[in-house]
Design an enzyme around this catalytic site. Sequence first.
Site, short mmCIF file in Angstrom:
data_model
loop_
_atom_site.label_atom_id
_atom_site.label_comp_id
_atom_site.label_asym_id
_atom_site.label_seq_id
_atom_site.Cartn_x
_atom_site.Cartn_y
_atom_site.Cartn_z
N GLU A 77 -34.72 -8.51 16.48
CA GLU A 77 -33.85 -7.37 16.19
C GLU A 77 -34.52 -6.09 16.69
O GLU A 77 -35.73 -5.93 16.58
CB GLU A 77 -33.61 -7.28 14.68
CG GLU A 77 -32.96 -6.02 14.19
CD GLU A 77 -31.57 -5.79 14.79
OE1 GLU A 77 -31.30 -4.64 15.17
OE2 GLU A 77 -30.79 -6.75 14.87
N CYS B 86 0.84 -1.20 0.00
CA CYS B 86 0.00 0.00 0.00
C CYS B 86 0.88 1.25 0.00
O CYS B 86 1.67 1.46 0.92
CB CYS B 86 -0.92 0.01 1.22
SG CYS B 86 -1.90 1.51 1.38
N ASN C 116 -25.33 -13.29 17.34
CA ASN C 116 -24.29 -12.58 16.60
C ASN C 116 -24.24 -11.15 17.15
O ASN C 116 -24.67 -10.21 16.49
CB ASN C 116 -24.61 -12.58 15.10
CG ASN C 116 -23.54 -11.87 14.28
OD1 ASN C 116 -22.37 -11.86 14.65
ND2 ASN C 116 -23.95 -11.27 13.18
N CYS D 1 -7.16 3.32 -2.31
CA CYS D 1 -6.97 2.28 -1.29
C CYS D 1 -7.26 0.90 -1.88
O CYS D 1 -8.27 0.71 -2.56
CB CYS D 1 -7.89 2.55 -0.10
SG CYS D 1 -7.89 1.25 1.15
N CYS E 49 -17.27 -11.11 17.02
CA CYS E 49 -16.21 -10.28 16.44
C CYS E 49 -15.23 -9.81 17.50
O CYS E 49 -14.37 -8.97 17.22
CB CYS E 49 -16.82 -9.08 15.70
SG CYS E 49 -17.80 -7.99 16.74
N CYS F 25 -1.52 6.85 5.89
CA CYS F 25 -2.61 6.09 6.53
C CYS F 25 -1.99 4.89 7.23
O CYS F 25 -1.23 4.13 6.61
CB CYS F 25 -3.65 5.64 5.51
SG CYS F 25 -4.96 4.61 6.20
N CYS G 198 -4.35 0.06 8.64
CA CYS G 198 -4.10 -1.37 8.52
C CYS G 198 -2.83 -1.73 9.30
O CYS G 198 -1.72 -1.64 8.78
CB CYS G 198 -3.96 -1.75 7.05
SG CYS G 198 -5.47 -1.55 6.09
N GLN H 111 -21.99 -7.51 7.18
CA GLN H 111 -20.58 -7.82 7.24
C GLN H 111 -19.85 -7.15 6.08
O GLN H 111 -20.34 -7.12 4.95
CB GLN H 111 -20.36 -9.33 7.16
CG GLN H 111 -21.05 -10.11 8.28
CD GLN H 111 -20.33 -9.98 9.61
OE1 GLN H 111 -19.37 -9.24 9.74
NE2 GLN H 111 -20.81 -10.70 10.62
#
Length: 376
Positions: free
Chosen positions: A262, A3, A308, A88, A335, A11, A14, A212
Amino acid sequence: MQCDYFDAGRCRSCTLMGTPYDAQLAEKEHRVRATLAPYTGTMRWSAPVRSPASHFRNKAKLVVGGRAGRPTLGILDPGGRGVDLRRCGLYEPGLSATFDPLHRVLADHRIEPYDVRGRRGELKYALVTHSPDGEHLVRFVVRTQFGSEAVRRLLPDLRAALPSARVVSVNLHPEHKAVLEGEEEVVLTEESTLPMRVGDVTLHLGPRAFFQTNTSVAAALYAQARAWADDLEPSSVTDLYCGVGGFALHLAAPGRRVTGVETSEEAVAAARRSADEMGSVAPGLEVTFVSGDATTDVPGEPELVVVNPPRRGIGPALAARLDASSATHVVYSSCNVDTLARDLEAMPGLEPVEGRVVDMFPQTRHVETVLLLRRR
């Protein structure tokens, strides 16, 4: 993945950039297994779900910086100045292709970007979601009604420059807070949802919908949950934190009653639309979606529960309810492995029997984990 933005120090989002992908994945799997070791015992681990190392993100959250007529789309540097990241390499090609047309329209209409330090200006974010069928959902977050009207005026030019923009909306966020959006959302197009085809299920994403960020890996995650459910053959399934119905709709099958819970009524309406479309081509499916708080509303006595949750996990109250419930199995998609470990400790009556690391976020330390739990 290489990158130029990272190499130039523009940046640093990451944090694993430059680390070979196999090494990234091995480190993530090691960390997940080590964190969960006190609770997983001899549990069987399947091979991790791999992701492409680049060009995998289906959604871009672009901070608008710069000045009127010369905006930047990307992030802000520590001094609050815009850093343009239109090249990006994380984004799907069909998503990246929207950035230059979007940039031209914003430049031509000279909407003033929001100045975080000066607390003035209008346009805060441009958010774009890309579907596997090449359509897009475009959202603009603005500070005042003046900014909202400016977005309305650019709509014809945006539709001409970006014919794939199926849904366009504007969100009013007047407060100076480190949150993405405000309470008021106005859809400016006839269509209000973006069809998102995942495997053999088409979900509908509204402007505020969670989905996601990695479509191919999300498909593998849902497929894993479906495989476990098909082996178990439960007659009833409840999907908590169901969102637009990703897990629930993938687990639907003849003779299986599926209920999704939900809090977002917008997401429930979208999930119902997907269920109706599925029912028209596959009669006999019994899928219901209800508005409710997943931490307290667990309807009926399902044999299989899917959770989830957000990064904070399910918490002690829901963990206790599931531990004391009649459910024979739980699929937990997490997550955040640290809150997953905490929740497992709070459910001693449920034993992890199978697990898998799901790499939704290459180039970062974030990782998804999915477990199948069985009543002891």
